[in-house]
Enzyme design. Structure first.
Site, mmCIF file in Angstrom:
data_model
loop_
_atom_site.group_PDB
_atom_site.id
_atom_site.type_symbol
_atom_site.label_atom_id
_atom_site.label_comp_id
_atom_site.label_asym_id
_atom_site.label_seq_id
_atom_site.Cartn_x
_atom_site.Cartn_y
_atom_site.Cartn_z
ATOM 1 N N LYS A 122 3.542 -15.309 1.318
ATOM 2 C CA LYS A 122 3.523 -16.061 0.068
ATOM 3 C C LYS A 122 4.969 -16.305 -0.363
ATOM 4 C CE LYS A 122 0.574 -16.854 -2.632
ATOM 5 N NZ LYS A 122 0.021 -18.195 -2.932
ATOM 6 N N ASP B 85 -2.755 -17.924 1.214
ATOM 7 C CA ASP B 85 -3.962 -18.484 0.579
ATOM 8 C C ASP B 85 -4.472 -19.683 1.372
ATOM 9 O OD1 ASP B 85 -1.564 -19.634 -0.243
ATOM 10 O OD2 ASP B 85 -2.352 -20.335 -2.159
ATOM 11 N N ASP C 112 -5.123 -7.251 5.632
ATOM 12 C CA ASP C 112 -6.354 -6.542 5.288
ATOM 13 C C ASP C 112 -7.440 -7.568 4.943
ATOM 14 O OD1 ASP C 112 -8.105 -4.600 4.557
ATOM 15 O OD2 ASP C 112 -6.939 -3.791 2.910
ATOM 16 N N ASP D 290 -10.601 -9.259 7.591
ATOM 17 C CA ASP D 290 -12.016 -9.130 7.241
ATOM 18 C C ASP D 290 -12.684 -10.497 7.163
ATOM 19 O OD1 ASP D 290 -12.048 -6.423 7.202
ATOM 20 O OD2 ASP D 290 -12.646 -6.201 5.111
ATOM 21 N N TYR E 69 0.819 -1.216 0.000
ATOM 22 C CA TYR E 69 0.000 0.000 0.000
ATOM 23 C C TYR E 69 0.857 1.272 0.000
ATOM 24 C CZ TYR E 69 -3.955 -3.049 1.113
ATOM 25 O OH TYR E 69 -4.913 -4.030 1.087
#
Ligand code: NAD
Length: 368
Positions: A192, A225, A249, A253, A141
């Site tokens: 990852k 993942d 993020d 959620d 970001y």
């Protein structure tokens, strides 16, 4: 030493849930000997309306001088057309940046009385208590270059840059390990590393912080993942999950949804401790300003009240008080009180004030 807490109500239901939380804070001052003073200031759309800016310097200065900030929410359709530097959200981003809040803590706690509110089967979420520790100020970001350029053939090319330094990974890993020591003692680090070099470094650094400083904590590495999948398959396997800004993020959620209602979820954002042991800290409900229900007195105050419990625990080491408050919330839910967002058949529907009254009554009963 008297604690200093800054209240930043913001917009929409922010002032409603923060007023409710201030009443609960006052209970701890009166009944539990918590020496605390509060001040309040404008932020977000409310600050823009009054002062022409969503992040007034006076508010930032007060936040820096406080031991902790309790934040409501910012934003709303009224300010959608403003330029980025005037948007209400800018107030929150500036606070995160200026207070150096690099660690975002998002617990996902499934209260027994609310297991039916989850989209997952009760046996999968009942008793769930996990904490996601998300790196908040680095990664994709913020990494440079971050741009859209024009190619010679007329196409456009967009670039975001995922970037992490050893120091950034070390400090978030330390937060996660230290918190795990206060909980069940397990950390899962999600990245990852199979396809991203930033993930390779993340894994190496988290492992070495563990080996050097926290060998007593159980560490596992998991691909982000796979972590997303395991969160809906068997979320109770997790205690603390530490991860970067982007994956955090998304995963936080997802974890939020496990508990059923956004009106129940607290969060904390913490900075580094300075030489005097002072640490920037901001506590806020996960939900936004909910303009659709603002001003109606029906907002669920529990996410904000539970953010106060996190504040008592992490900024003031008042763990007993934090547990007392969490138990009071659990009790109120057990008694059948529900705001509209978590209403279930046969329960008692209440508004913001009555829910807060019930929490204070449960605190009184427990403290008697
Ligand atoms: P939201 O969280 O405000 O609302 C989503 C839905 O959940 C709405 O239907 C709302 O009524 C409901 N809801 C949220 N909190 C509730 C509560 N405490 N009690 C009962 N119901 C509740 O998200 P949104 O609608 O996407 O965003 C609204 C505004 O909030 C936008 O301007 C957005 O930018 C802003 N926002 C701010 C923050 C923040 O201040 N940290 C976070 C998210 C969104």
């Amino acid at each position: 030493m008297t604690a200093k807490i800054l209240l930043l109500p913001g917009d929409g239901i922010g002032p409603e849930v923060l007023d409710a939380t201030a009443r609960v804070l006052d209970w701890f001052r009166r009944k539990r000997g918590f020496a605390v003073t509060t001040d309040s200031a404008l932020i977000g759309g409310a600050a823009y309306e009054a002062l022409g800016t969503p992040d007034p310097q006076a508010t930032i200065d007060k936040a820096k001088a406080a031991d902790a900030v309790l934040f409501g929410a910012v934003g709303g359709p009224r300010w959608d057309g403003l330029s980025f530097d005037k948007k209400p959200e800018r107030g929150l981003l500036r606070l995160r940046k200026d207070l150096g809040l690099f660690a975002n803590l998002r617990p996902a706690l499934c209260f027994g009385a609310l297991t039916d509110a989850s989209s997952l089967r009760p046996e999968i979420v009942s008793g769930l208590d996990l904490l996601i520790v998300r790196e908040l100020t680095g990664g994709v970001y913020f990494g440079e270059p971050k741009e859209i350029t024009e190619l010679p053939d007329g196409q456009k090319r967009a670039v975001d840059t995922q970037v992490y330094t050893t120091g950034e990974i070390e400090r978030i890993a330390r937060v996660a390990f230290a918190l795990a020591r206060l909980r069940a003692g397990r950390v899962a680090s999600a990245e990852k590393s199979n396809v991203m070099v930033s993930g390779v470094l993340w894994r190496q650094v988290v492992q070495s912080v563990h080996d050097r400083e926290f060998p007593d904590v159980a560490l596992s590495h998991i691909l982000a993942d796979s972590c997303a999948m395991q969160l809906v398959k068997n979320p109770k396997q997790f205690d603390v999950i530490v991860t970067d800004n982007l994956f955090g993020d998304i995963l936080s959620d997802e974890a939020a949804e496990l508990t059923g209602s956004i009106g129940m979820l607290p969060s904390a954002s913490l900075g580094a401790k300075d030489a005097q042991g002072r640490q920037g800290a901001l506590y806020e409900p996960v939900h936004g300003s909910a303009p659709d229900i603002a001003g109606q007195g029906i907002a669920n105050p529990l996410a904000c009240i539970l953010s106060l419990a996190m504040c008592l625990r992490y900024s003031f080491a008042r763990v007993d008080d934090a547990v007392l408050l969490e138990k009071a919330v659990e009790e109120v839910l057990g008694q059948g009180y529900r705001t509209a967002d978590i209403m279930q058949p046969g329960m008692t529907k209440v508004g913001t004030t009555a829910m807060t009254d019930a929490v204070i009554k449960a605190l009184d009963a427990r403290a008697a």
